[in-house]
Motif scaffolding. Structure first.
Motif, PDB file in Angstrom:
ATOM      1  N   ILE A  83      75.265  16.365   6.907  1.00  0.00           N
ATOM      2  CA  ILE A  83      75.061  17.622   7.307  1.00  0.00           C
ATOM      3  C   ILE A  83      74.851  18.296   5.689  1.00  0.00           C
ATOM      4  O   ILE A  83      73.786  18.864   4.840  1.00  0.00           O
ATOM      5  CB  ILE A  83      76.390  18.895   8.237  1.00  0.00           C
ATOM      6  N   ASN A  84      76.286  18.144   4.510  1.00  0.00           N
ATOM      7  CA  ASN A  84      75.840  18.123   3.812  1.00  0.00           C
ATOM      8  C   ASN A  84      75.125  17.292   2.665  1.00  0.00           C
ATOM      9  O   ASN A  84      74.119  17.977   1.963  1.00  0.00           O
ATOM     10  CB  ASN A  84      77.461  17.715   2.649  1.00  0.00           C
TER      11      ASN A  84
ATOM     12  N   ARG B 117      80.457  15.840   9.375  1.00  0.00           N
ATOM     13  CA  ARG B 117      79.962  16.791   7.857  1.00  0.00           C
ATOM     14  C   ARG B 117      79.467  15.550   6.312  1.00  0.00           C
ATOM     15  O   ARG B 117      78.435  16.339   5.932  1.00  0.00           O
ATOM     16  CB  ARG B 117      81.434  17.373   7.388  1.00  0.00           C
ATOM     17  N   GLU B 118      79.699  14.927   6.487  1.00  0.00           N
ATOM     18  CA  GLU B 118      78.583  14.221   5.253  1.00  0.00           C
ATOM     19  C   GLU B 118      77.439  14.188   4.634  1.00  0.00           C
ATOM     20  O   GLU B 118      76.746  14.539   4.155  1.00  0.00           O
ATOM     21  CB  GLU B 118      78.797  12.958   5.318  1.00  0.00           C
TER      22      GLU B 118
ATOM     23  N   GLY C 136      82.729  16.335  -1.757  1.00  0.00           N
ATOM     24  CA  GLY C 136      83.032  17.533  -0.980  1.00  0.00           C
ATOM     25  C   GLY C 136      83.473  19.125  -2.067  1.00  0.00           C
ATOM     26  O   GLY C 136      83.652  19.902  -1.564  1.00  0.00           O
TER      27      GLY C 136
ATOM     28  N   ARG D  61      83.947  13.774  12.455  1.00  0.00           N
ATOM     29  CA  ARG D  61      84.363  15.030  11.525  1.00  0.00           C
ATOM     30  C   ARG D  61      83.623  14.515   9.949  1.00  0.00           C
ATOM     31  O   ARG D  61      83.090  15.268  10.200  1.00  0.00           O
ATOM     32  CB  ARG D  61      85.182  16.257  12.068  1.00  0.00           C
ATOM     33  N   SER D  62      84.147  14.138   9.516  1.00  0.00           N
ATOM     34  CA  SER D  62      83.961  13.953   8.299  1.00  0.00           C
ATOM     35  C   SER D  62      82.571  13.112   8.206  1.00  0.00           C
ATOM     36  O   SER D  62      82.097  13.582   7.012  1.00  0.00           O
ATOM     37  CB  SER D  62      85.410  12.762   7.301  1.00  0.00           C
TER      38      SER D  62
END
Length: 143
Positions: free
Chosen positions: A12-13, A9-10, A56, A5-6
């Motif tokens: 995507i960001n 997310r990274e 984040g 997940r992390s």
């Protein structure tokens, strides 16, 4: 999927910030080695280079001092790309550099920045990703 997940997310960001930078005429490059720079933005039209560290949240860290690093971070759905040393100057004015987190640990982050911090970051706010996506979709439809 949750164990990644992390990392997801990274990615995507990073892709969001790169898309926002592309809209401003930048190209993005990924360093082979991450020595504190997650990606490099370069705009050929004026030679502007930004070494970017992706976070984040609003974050400062001693290891980024005096390295001309820009920090990309979200606040309430908006993305900001701001010089780290300017962020440290704001932190000094707010008394953040007198906290144990900064003095002992060498880093400080704000999960929910104050209205004053958000106002100080405003000149570094990017166009909303929704506006960039909508513009790209409109252009695609018209071709």
């Amino acid at each position: 999927m949750s164990r990644y997940r992390s990392q997801v997310r990274e990615v995507i960001n990073r892709n969001t910030v790169v898309s926002l930078a592309l809209d401003q005429g930048f190209n993005a490059f990924l360093p082979v080695y991450d020595g504190g720079v997650d990606f490099i933005l370069y705009r050929e039209s004026d030679g502007l280079v930004r070494k970017v560290q992706l976070k984040g949240r609003w974050t400062i860290d001693r290891k980024y001092l005096d390295r001309d690093i820009w920090v990309a971070f979200p606040i309430a759905g908006d993305w900001y790309v701001m010089p780290h040393d300017v962020m440290v100057a704001l932190a000094e004015a707010d008394g953040v550099t007198k906290t144990a987190s900064w003095m002992d640990g060498g880093a400080y982050s704000k999960p929910r920045p104050s209205k004053a911090t958000i106002a100080a970051c405003a000149p570094y706010r990017c166009t909303s990703i929704e506006a960039v996506v909508a513009e790209a979709a409109d252009e695609a439809e018209s071709t």
